[in-house]
Motif scaffolding. Structure first.
Motif, PDB file in Angstrom:
ATOM      1  N   GLU A  31       0.829  -1.204   0.000  1.00  0.00           N
ATOM      2  CA  GLU A  31       0.000   0.000   0.000  1.00  0.00           C
ATOM      3  C   GLU A  31       0.866   1.256   0.000  1.00  0.00           C
ATOM      4  O   GLU A  31       0.549   2.243  -0.671  1.00  0.00           O
ATOM      5  N   VAL A  32       1.964   1.225   0.714  1.00  0.00           N
ATOM      6  CA  VAL A  32       2.898   2.354   0.715  1.00  0.00           C
ATOM      7  C   VAL A  32       3.507   2.491  -0.680  1.00  0.00           C
ATOM      8  O   VAL A  32       3.613   3.598  -1.216  1.00  0.00           O
ATOM      9  N   ALA A  33       3.879   1.360  -1.288  1.00  0.00           N
ATOM     10  CA  ALA A  33       4.428   1.396  -2.644  1.00  0.00           C
ATOM     11  C   ALA A  33       3.427   2.009  -3.620  1.00  0.00           C
ATOM     12  O   ALA A  33       3.809   2.767  -4.516  1.00  0.00           O
ATOM     13  N   ALA A  34       2.143   1.716  -3.440  1.00  0.00           N
ATOM     14  CA  ALA A  34       1.112   2.240  -4.344  1.00  0.00           C
ATOM     15  C   ALA A  34       1.006   3.761  -4.242  1.00  0.00           C
ATOM     16  O   ALA A  34       0.904   4.452  -5.268  1.00  0.00           O
ATOM     17  N   ILE A  35       1.031   4.304  -3.037  1.00  0.00           N
ATOM     18  CA  ILE A  35       0.930   5.758  -2.909  1.00  0.00           C
ATOM     19  C   ILE A  35       2.197   6.426  -3.451  1.00  0.00           C
ATOM     20  O   ILE A  35       2.138   7.466  -4.112  1.00  0.00           O
ATOM     21  N   LEU A  36       3.346   5.810  -3.225  1.00  0.00           N
ATOM     22  CA  LEU A  36       4.591   6.362  -3.765  1.00  0.00           C
ATOM     23  C   LEU A  36       4.592   6.313  -5.290  1.00  0.00           C
ATOM     24  O   LEU A  36       5.040   7.255  -5.952  1.00  0.00           O
ATOM     25  N   GLN A 129      -1.427  -3.324  -8.769  1.00  0.00           N
ATOM     26  CA  GLN A 129      -2.710  -3.988  -8.604  1.00  0.00           C
ATOM     27  C   GLN A 129      -2.742  -5.344  -9.294  1.00  0.00           C
ATOM     28  O   GLN A 129      -3.438  -6.242  -8.835  1.00  0.00           O
ATOM     29  N   GLU A 130      -1.994  -5.494 -10.394  1.00  0.00           N
ATOM     30  CA  GLU A 130      -1.912  -6.797 -11.046  1.00  0.00           C
ATOM     31  C   GLU A 130      -1.203  -7.808 -10.147  1.00  0.00           C
ATOM     32  O   GLU A 130      -1.604  -8.963 -10.050  1.00  0.00           O
ATOM     33  N   VAL A 131      -0.141  -7.351  -9.492  1.00  0.00           N
ATOM     34  CA  VAL A 131       0.643  -8.236  -8.624  1.00  0.00           C
ATOM     35  C   VAL A 131      -0.041  -8.434  -7.279  1.00  0.00           C
ATOM     36  O   VAL A 131      -0.026  -9.534  -6.733  1.00  0.00           O
ATOM     37  N   TYR A 132      -0.631  -7.378  -6.753  1.00  0.00           N
ATOM     38  CA  TYR A 132      -1.299  -7.411  -5.447  1.00  0.00           C
ATOM     39  C   TYR A 132      -2.759  -6.979  -5.615  1.00  0.00           C
ATOM     40  O   TYR A 132      -3.099  -5.825  -5.379  1.00  0.00           O
ATOM     41  N   PRO A 133      -3.644  -7.893  -6.019  1.00  0.00           N
ATOM     42  CA  PRO A 133      -5.040  -7.507  -6.270  1.00  0.00           C
ATOM     43  C   PRO A 133      -5.764  -6.964  -5.034  1.00  0.00           C
ATOM     44  O   PRO A 133      -6.775  -6.277  -5.149  1.00  0.00           O
ATOM     45  N   GLU A 134      -5.231  -7.234  -3.857  1.00  0.00           N
ATOM     46  CA  GLU A 134      -5.877  -6.754  -2.631  1.00  0.00           C
ATOM     47  C   GLU A 134      -5.698  -5.254  -2.417  1.00  0.00           C
ATOM     48  O   GLU A 134      -6.397  -4.646  -1.608  1.00  0.00           O
ATOM     49  N   ILE A 135      -4.782  -4.638  -3.157  1.00  0.00           N
ATOM     50  CA  ILE A 135      -4.572  -3.194  -3.031  1.00  0.00           C
ATOM     51  C   ILE A 135      -5.738  -2.459  -3.681  1.00  0.00           C
ATOM     52  O   ILE A 135      -6.108  -2.733  -4.817  1.00  0.00           O
TER      53      ILE A 135
END
Length: 148
Positions: A31-36, A129-135
């Protein structure tokens, strides 16, 4: 209890961006990676715009270079070698306010060729999101539906 936060704010003339995320014990590194990644995408897009190059012209050059090609390294090589260096230089210079801007235009062109062929040049929220669908990435506000 909050363990931290990610906060990015920028204001330049009429452009304002605010991206925030509170971090607690349940926040995952993904989730931190997504915001970054979201912050980086914003910075990349706006930095080319503020640099003063004509992105539309360069997008047209990139589109012409990749037209009819699919994602593969051989297609990438074909796209890059499809135009003579002297011609490419002249076309890119036409998209620059001064000759000093040429390296920025070259950088943007390479990014666009890679992106248009399907090679992601930055870690983006779609890849995450492809790698971590829960994000769950927050969608921008507003109606972006089909125009009638």
């Amino acid at each position: 209890m909050a363990e931290g936060e990610v906060v990015f704010t920028a204001r330049y003339k009429d452009w304002v961006v605010i991206k925030k995320m509170s971090i607690d014990s349940s926040t995952t590194p993904q989730e931190v990676a997504a915001i970054l990644a979201s912050i980086e995408a914003t910075l990349s897009r706006k930095s080319y715009e503020f640099a003063g190059i004509n992105q539309q012209k360069i997008d047209e050059i990139a589109e012409r270079m990749v037209k009819g090609k699919r994602k593969s390294y051989s297609s990438l090589a074909e796209a890059i070698s499809s135009i003579k260096p002297s011609e490419l230089r002249q076309e890119l210079l036409a998209a620059c306010p001064t000759e000093k801007h040429l390296p920025i235009a070259e950088n943007y062109l390479l990014k666009m060729v890679l992106d248009k062929l399907g090679f992601r040049t930055n870690l983006d929220t779609e890849t995450l999101q492809e790698v971590y669908p829960e994000i769950k990435v927050a969608k921008p506000r507003g109606n972006f539906g089909k125009k009638k």
